[in-house]
Design an enzyme around this catalytic site. Sequence first.
Site, PDB file in Angstrom:
ATOM      1  N   GLU A 240       2.814  -8.628  11.971  1.00 60.42           N
ATOM      2  CA  GLU A 240       2.308  -8.404  10.615  1.00 60.42           C
ATOM      3  C   GLU A 240       1.494  -9.620  10.233  1.00 60.42           C
ATOM      4  O   GLU A 240       2.024 -10.727  10.115  1.00 60.42           O
ATOM      5  CB  GLU A 240       3.432  -8.178   9.603  1.00 60.42           C
ATOM      6  CG  GLU A 240       2.842  -7.769   8.250  1.00 60.42           C
ATOM      7  CD  GLU A 240       3.833  -7.787   7.127  1.00 60.42           C
ATOM      8  OE1 GLU A 240       3.675  -8.642   6.222  1.00 60.42           O
ATOM      9  OE2 GLU A 240       4.763  -6.970   7.148  1.00 60.42           O
ATOM     10  N   CYS A 274       1.968 -11.388   1.533  1.00 63.28           N
ATOM     11  CA  CYS A 274       1.044 -10.712   2.447  1.00 63.28           C
ATOM     12  C   CYS A 274       0.363  -9.528   1.776  1.00 63.28           C
ATOM     13  O   CYS A 274      -0.785  -9.194   2.101  1.00 63.28           O
ATOM     14  CB  CYS A 274       1.780 -10.257   3.699  1.00 63.28           C
ATOM     15  SG  CYS A 274       3.222  -9.210   3.385  1.00 63.28           S
TER      16      CYS A 274
END
Length: 514
Positions: A240, A274
Site C-alpha cells: 500500500e 494515506c
Amino acid sequence: MTSVDPTANRADIEVRNPADGRVVGTVPNDSPDIVAAKGRALRAAQPEWEALGPKGRKVWMLRYQDWLIDNAGRIADVVQSETSKPRLDASIEGPAAADIFGFYARRAERFMADRHPTPHSPAVFPKRLAVVYRPYPVVGVITPWNFPFGMPALDIPPALAAGAAVLLKPSEVTPLSGVLLVQGWKEIGAPPVLEVTTGAGDTGAAVVDSVDYVQFTGSTHTGRIIAQRAGELLKPCSLELGGKDAALVLADADLDRAANGIAWGGMFNAGQVCISVERVYVEAPVYDDFLAKLTKNVEELRQGQDGDSYRFDVGALATPAQLAVVKRHVDEAVAAGATVVTGGRPTGVGNFFAPTVLVDVDHSMSCIREETFGPTLPVIKVADEAEAIRLANDSEFGLSATVWSNNKTRAARVARQLEVGAVNINDAFSNLFNFTLPMGGWKTSGIGTRFGGAAAVHKYCRSQAITTPRIPTTQKELLWYPYSRRKALFTLGILRSVTSRGLRKFGVSPRGRQ
C-alpha cells in the site's frame, strides 16, 4: 527459540518528539544477522501456532484484545510521545487495534474453513474436491510512521488468524509503538509468534530476505525497491503506497457537510494519512460558497502540542523532511501563481505547518502532481462533473476518493468512473473502518489489498487443492479416467444413479443429452 546476541546491534536509534525535538526513547538498530535470527525463531515456533487451529488462536487473540483495551491510555501515551499527535488522534489507535483483533479472532474459523467446489462436469464427478488454506510460515509487516500502533494492527491480526508468525518492522522514526505492541503480546504469555525488529533501511531489507510474505505500507519509492527484491526472491508481497486522493464537490452537494468532511479528511493527523484528501474539485455554481465554508472550518482548527488534555485538533508533522516537502509544495504553487487563502507557512517550533487552503492552482503544480502528506487543501473550480472526473483521474495515484452530492444516483455514477481503489460518498475514510471491504490502491498506489473479510486471511495463506475418490478405484486405472470399458460402464452407472437435479447442476439432462 534461537538466542540473539544484543551486542551485535549497531548504534542505538534515538526517537524524538517532533513538536519539541526532545529524545523520548531509544531502540536497537538491528543488524541483518539479528533480523535473520529472529526470523528463524519465528519459523521454529510457527508450526505449533498453526496446529492450534482457528479456535486455539482465537483464545490468544481475544486475550490480546483485552490487553489492548486495558492499556488504551498507555498506548496513547507512547503514540503521542513519538508523534506529537493531539490526544484525541493518539487515543484512536489502541481501540482501533482492539476492534480489528476481535474481528479476525471471531471469524477466523469460518474464513479458514475448507472450500468444496462443485465439479465442473460429470466426467470429474467421481472425485470429491477440496481447497484448504495453509499459512505462509513467517509474514513480514513493514509499517510507516503516521499511525505507529494502528498501522501494524491492520495487518498483524489476519496474519496471526491465518496461522502465520509475524515479524514487525516499524519505522525508525516511530518505533516505540511497535515495540509496545509486541511487548503486550508477550505480557499475556502468548506463543512466541509475534516479534519486532527495529532499525533503518537495511533492517527492513533484511526482513524482506528473512520472511515468506511481505506486507509493506509506505512510499511508492520504497515500495518499488521492495517489489523488485521480492520479485528476485519469488516472494509474494502486498504494497500500500502513496496517494493523492481527490474530493469532488458537485453542485447539488450539502455544502456544510462537504466543507466539514473535506476539512477533516484533509487535516486529520496533520494530513499524514494515506487516504487524506489532497485535492478538491468543485463545480463552478457552488465554488464560492464552498470555499468560504471550507476556509472557515480550516481557520477554526486549533494547532499545537497536546499533553493528556484534548486542547488541539492538528499536531506537528512527523519529520523535518516531511515539513520541507509541505513547504516546497506551497512555495512552488505560490511562485507559479497560486494564492494562499489561509495558512501557508511553518508555525512555532518543531515540525508544525499551519493548516492551509490554496486556490488558483492547476495540474502543472507539485501540490497537485505529488503526494504532499501534510495539512494542505488545494481547491480547483471545474465547469462540470465531466471535468471533475477527468482531472481526478489525471494522476499517477489511485488510492481513494470522495464524492459529495445529494443525488445518490449521480454520486454512484461518478464514483464508478473514478480510477481508485475506494470511493466514499458524502464521507471521508469510511471504507477504512469497514473490515469486510477490500482496501487497496490502483496505479502506483499499490499492489494487492488489505481487509475484505475472508480475503484478508486468505492473503496470508497458500491454497492447496485436494481430490479424493467418491467411488472405488483399481490399482491399474488412471485415478481420474476409466481404465477399461467395464470401468467406464461402472462409472456411467454411478453417474446415472445421481438424481436428475444433481446432474442438471452440470448442465446435463437425466438421459445424458446436453
